[in-house]
Write a protein that holds these residues in place. Structure first.
Motif, PDB file in Angstrom:
ATOM      1  N   UNK A 135       0.814  -1.212   0.000  1.00 11.51           N
ATOM      2  CA  UNK A 135       0.000   0.000   0.000  1.00 11.51           C
ATOM      3  C   UNK A 135       0.851   1.268   0.000  1.00 11.51           C
ATOM      4  N   UNK A 136       2.098   1.137  -0.425  1.00 10.57           N
ATOM      5  CA  UNK A 136       2.983   2.300  -0.524  1.00 10.57           C
ATOM      6  C   UNK A 136       3.907   2.089  -1.720  1.00 10.57           C
ATOM      7  N   UNK A 137       5.000   2.835  -1.795  1.00  8.34           N
ATOM      8  CA  UNK A 137       5.895   2.752  -2.954  1.00  8.34           C
ATOM      9  C   UNK A 137       7.343   2.746  -2.494  1.00  8.34           C
ATOM     10  N   UNK A 138       8.220   2.222  -3.379  1.00  9.83           N
ATOM     11  CA  UNK A 138       9.633   2.070  -3.040  1.00  9.83           C
ATOM     12  C   UNK A 138      10.516   2.481  -4.216  1.00  9.83           C
ATOM     13  N   UNK A 139      11.673   3.037  -3.863  1.00 11.77           N
ATOM     14  CA  UNK A 139      12.705   3.342  -4.850  1.00 11.77           C
ATOM     15  C   UNK A 139      13.960   2.587  -4.449  1.00 11.77           C
ATOM     16  N   UNK A 140      14.522   1.832  -5.394  1.00 14.61           N
ATOM     17  CA  UNK A 140      15.777   1.107  -5.147  1.00 14.61           C
ATOM     18  C   UNK A 140      16.894   1.879  -5.834  1.00 14.61           C
ATOM     19  N   UNK A 141      17.899   2.258  -5.066  1.00 13.82           N
ATOM     20  CA  UNK A 141      18.981   3.069  -5.620  1.00 13.82           C
ATOM     21  C   UNK A 141      20.323   2.626  -5.064  1.00 13.82           C
ATOM     22  N   UNK A 142      21.375   3.179  -5.614  1.00 13.07           N
ATOM     23  CA  UNK A 142      22.710   2.832  -5.147  1.00 13.07           C
ATOM     24  C   UNK A 142      22.866   3.261  -3.690  1.00 13.07           C
TER      25      UNK A 142
END
Length: 658
Positions: A135-142
């Protein structure tokens, strides 16, 4: 074997501490609202301990099982809008907060999309993936190792080495250059969003693009992003007037902080009482040129800042000499004073000659008694009738033997009335002839005496007359140029704060642009490769779909009366600007005395007295006088025309190609 949720190395189950990093073996999060270490996202990322949090998210250290590498995962989590039960994955959003939550989640994903565009940039964090889950969002980054600039300087407890500070500013500036090239404004450049990476190669990253937005965004919900000391005054005004200059101020403020260890005073305070001390007076290791460059970037008035980041970087690297703001303002004031003085001198001479000596000279010329009729069209709300009354009063007071009868006819009826008079052989002595038919013009008098008058010869733009007019039966009193009318607030609006545009794409690639069907020739010459939408899409107040109308300066009065939305007038600036003559007049004939009086009146209307003191004062529909002196006077006394100084020498008249 078990995996450490801090360093993600695997070790024996019997160990209480990780032998690699010393972390206690447990999966308890640091805060109840955080994901439990060991949670798997997207069937790939093993969540570890949180390493940071802010108003819009929580950052976790995570392990990518697909590539066996450690990454950072940023979770969208706004504490005032959501909550999470301890040990659970899903966030809970109240019905009351759902609309704002959905909006901000989309903005969060927009940050990911923005960052992903610049994956190869050395000064912008690399984004690998973004998705929605729980029910939310994610960002995958270095995963970055190092320290934020504000923490680093706090540890130093002193100003940074000047060369090191300039290096950081260059890295951040290069990131901003790339963003600005894509029309993206960061809006939150500050020491806490600049990350100094540790490692063999010293790198600097510009963080938190969550506040970034398109400079021409049509988003009706604009977040006010403020960092006292680093945000310029325009950011306090609901962010409607931001641009590259906004980021330049913030970068200048950050560099000021680095070389002085003092945060600049808040810009709103500086607007009232500016007490920010130039850096070289605080830190003697700062050169005067660098100090001047920083203060120019920090100018409260945005027009005093650098035009772009590249200019700022050139200045701080010593490639461009910068004078103090005080000297620059003084120089600008001198230039402005000279320009105004020249214009005022011209006005004064025109007024003295026009209202005094000139009148006496004219009165000595012989004009036989005559009664003349003058016809002209009027639009609703136009001041033309008032202007012509002033013409009549001044002319009759100068030439006592001549009586002028005015007839103002509604624009919708004018052509019919004029055609009827022509068919009956009763054309008025002098009449406005803009757009009249060829049969009517064929019955008008030649205007050789008007064309040979001194007033005609003085008119700057009438040197193109012979190339434009096939006959000598009309004389224009004004010109019109192409402009864009831009809706800045309404059902459809864009943010465009520039005063000029060079290409239609400046308004945005997805913006529907309307063209005014009344000016096809002028639009074709200036924008031949563009297919415009109907002007109805711009004027339809109930559901307009076009925020930009390309038209003529002549409809400024109409725009003010008809448009319900706040709007701006943006001038076209190109190497060549195709224009058109307008507000044309002709002489219908009569006795010799009547014709001579009409010729004198029309010549008089080309001169300073009429165009300066009457046309400028009363006519507000967008006419640009053909007389040079009055042109200068108009643009100095009318705010809407102040920008004409920069472009009038590029005017090119359409019919010259015919």
């Amino acid at each position: 074997m078990k995996r450490c949720y801090s360093c993600f190395n695997e070790y024996n189950d019997s160990f209480e501490l990780c032998p690699f990093c010393g972390q206690i073996s447990n999966n308890k999060p640091k805060e109840p609202i955080q994901l439990v270490p060991g949670t798997v996202l997207a069937n790939r990322y093993v969540i570890g301990y949180a390493v940071g949090s802010g108003g819009f998210g929580i950052v976790y250290k995570a392990f990518d099982t697909k590539y066996d590498t450690v990454v950072a995962v940023k979770e969208f989590y706004v504490g005032r809008l959501v909550t999470r039960a301890e040990g659970q994955k899903n966030v809970i959003v109240s019905k009351k907060a759902q609309t704002e939550y959905d909006y901000r989640k989309e903005r969060f994903l927009a940050e990911a999309r923005t960052m992903a565009k610049f994956g190869s940039h050395r000064s912008i964090p690399n984004v690998f993936e973004f998705f929605e889950e729980n029910n939310t969002a994610y960002i995958v980054m270095e995963l970055l190792n190092g320290v934020a600039l504000n923490e680093y300087q706090h540890q130093q407890d002193s100003a940074l080495d000047v060369d090191f500070a300039i290096m950081i500013a260059n890295e951040v500036g290069n990131a901003l250059l790339s963003l600005h090239e894509q029309n993206i404004i960061h809006r939150d450049v500050a020491p806490d969003n600049i990350f100094i990476c540790s490692g063999k190669e010293l790198r600097v990253k510009l963080m938190d693009l969550g506040a970034a937005k398109l400079a021409d965004s049509t988003d009706n919900v604009i977040d006010i992003i403020l960092k006292p000391g680093y945000s310029p005054t325009e950011q306090y005004d609901n962010s409607k007037n931001i641009g590259p200059w906004t980021d330049i101020y913030a970068l200048g403020a950050t560099l000021y902080y680095m070389v002085t260890n003092i945060k600049p005073d808040e810009s709103t305070n500086r607007k009232i009482n500016d007490e920010v001390v130039p850096p070289h007076l605080i830190n003697p290791l700062v050169s005067e040129n660098l100090s001047n460059a920083i203060m120019k970037a920090l100018a409260v008035e945005k027009h005093m800042r650098f035009k772009n980041v590249a200019e700022f970087l050139a200045a701080i690297n010593g490639e461009r000499k910068v004078i103090t703001l005080k000297k620059e303002k003084r120089r600008r004031n001198i230039r402005r004073t000279v320009a105004i003085a020249s214009a005022c001198a011209a006005i004064a001479v025109g007024a003295v000659v026009g209202l005094g000596v000139y009148n006496n000279m004219l009165s000595k010329e012989l004009l036989n008694p005559a009664d003349i009729t003058v016809w002209f069209s009027v639009n609703e709300g136009s001041s033309e009738e008032k202007a012509m009354e002033a013409v009549k009063e001044h002319f009759e007071s100068t030439f006592n033997n001549v009586k002028v009868e005015l007839k103002a006819i509604p624009a919708s009826d004018y052509a019919v009335e004029l055609e009827k008079a022509a068919n009956e052989g009763k054309l008025p002595t002098l009449f406005e002839s803009t757009g009249v038919s060829a049969p009517i013009l064929s019955k008008a008098q030649d205007l050789d005496k008007v064309i040979g008058s001194e007033q005609f010869k003085e008119a700057l733009f009438l040197d193109k007359y012979n190339n434009y007019y096939d006959n000598k039966k009309q004389v224009p009193l004004a010109i019109e140029v192409p402009v864009a009318y831009v809706i800045t607030n309404g059902n459809t609006s864009i943010e465009y704060s520039e005063k000029y545009f060079r290409n239609l794409s400046d308004f945005g690639d997805d913006v529907i642009i309307s063209g005014d069907e009344r000016y096809p020739v002028m639009l074709m010459h200036n924008f031949s490769d563009y297919s415009f939408s109907s002007s109805w899409e711009f004027f339809n107040s109930e559901g307009n779909t076009s925020p930009v109308l390309i038209s003529s300066t002549m409809i400024q009065g109409e725009i003010k009366n008809k448009l319900n939305y706040p709007h701006s007038c943006v001038y076209y600036d190109s190497d060549t600007i195709y224009c058109d003559f307008t507000y044309e007049w002709s002489i219908g004939g009569g006795t010799d005395s009547e014709t001579a009086a009409a010729e004198k009146l029309l010549s008089w209307m080309l001169g300073n007295v009429y165009q300066q003191n009457l046309m400028i004062r009363y006519c507000s529909d967008g006419q640009i006088p053909v007389n040079p002196t009055s042109f200068y006077a108009k643009i100095d006394s009318k705010k809407d025309y102040a920008l004409m100084k920069d472009i009038y020498n590029k005017f090119y008249f359409v019919k010259e190609d015919n």
